[in-house]
Design an enzyme around this catalytic site. Sequence first.
Site, PDB file in Angstrom:
ATOM      1  N   CYS A  49       0.045   2.030   6.762  1.00 43.52           N
ATOM      2  CA  CYS A  49       1.452   1.355   6.858  1.00 43.52           C
ATOM      3  C   CYS A  49       2.408   2.524   6.629  1.00 43.52           C
ATOM      4  CB  CYS A  49       1.572   0.575   5.467  1.00 43.52           C
ATOM      5  SG  CYS A  49       0.533  -0.829   5.218  1.00 43.52           S
TER       6      CYS A  49
ATOM      7  N   ARG B 275      -0.797  -8.694   5.646  1.00 45.71           N
ATOM      8  CA  ARG B 275      -0.498  -7.764   6.867  1.00 45.71           C
ATOM      9  C   ARG B 275      -0.156  -8.636   7.994  1.00 45.71           C
ATOM     10  NH1 ARG B 275      -0.360  -2.554   8.364  1.00 45.71           N
ATOM     11  NH2 ARG B 275      -2.349  -2.744   9.664  1.00 45.71           N
TER      12      ARG B 275
END
Length: 218
Positions: free
Chosen positions: A58, A135
């Site tokens: 991330c 996600r």
Amino acid sequence: MDNPDMATAPTSAWTPLRIGDPVPDFTARSTHGMVRLSDYRGRWLLFFSHPADFTPVCTSEFIAFARAADQFEELGCSLLGHSVDSLFSHLAWLRAIRDDLGVTIPFPIVEDPTLEIARAFGMAGYGENHSSSVRAVCFIDPEGTLVASTVYPITVGRSVAEMLRTVAALQRTASEPVMTPEGWQPGDPVLLPPDFTADEVLASDRSTSWFFRTGPAE
């Protein structure tokens, strides 16, 4: 989140968000203050989610988004990040990225510690308390409609360059009845809709020309 429909949604059943659906509105705290999703109406919006702060994949994505922010702006597309961690965690994460990696994150990141936003967008089922499925990337048009989405596992980084290309392709096909071929880039030729009558098909000069036709770049 202040969507009354979501507040009364049953906990035993839920429906994932589908392409063509209006996206659920919400108000949440972010690194830029309070954010309401409907405030982005009139602009394209890329709403991208993360399962946790301080994770390597991330972090790499946030750096890439920050470096491409001007390119999204040129397309008239806003960026809005989302992570299930708290606002305090977001702020500490952004400070670490700036201090150690030299990148300032210019877009807001909303908090979602209860997974309410994630559930509203179909990233997590009701009753689930883990965030590994959070996600997703939601491509939202100026009317507030989901026009494309992608979902990736936590181990695979997403391509910001591909998201830029997708936004450009969505804008190109929204303006007139054309389609973009595989790997299309702005300025490339487009595909035209196929003919659907026997006369048109039988009159075509090649057996593929009725369903595989290219059009001008612009």
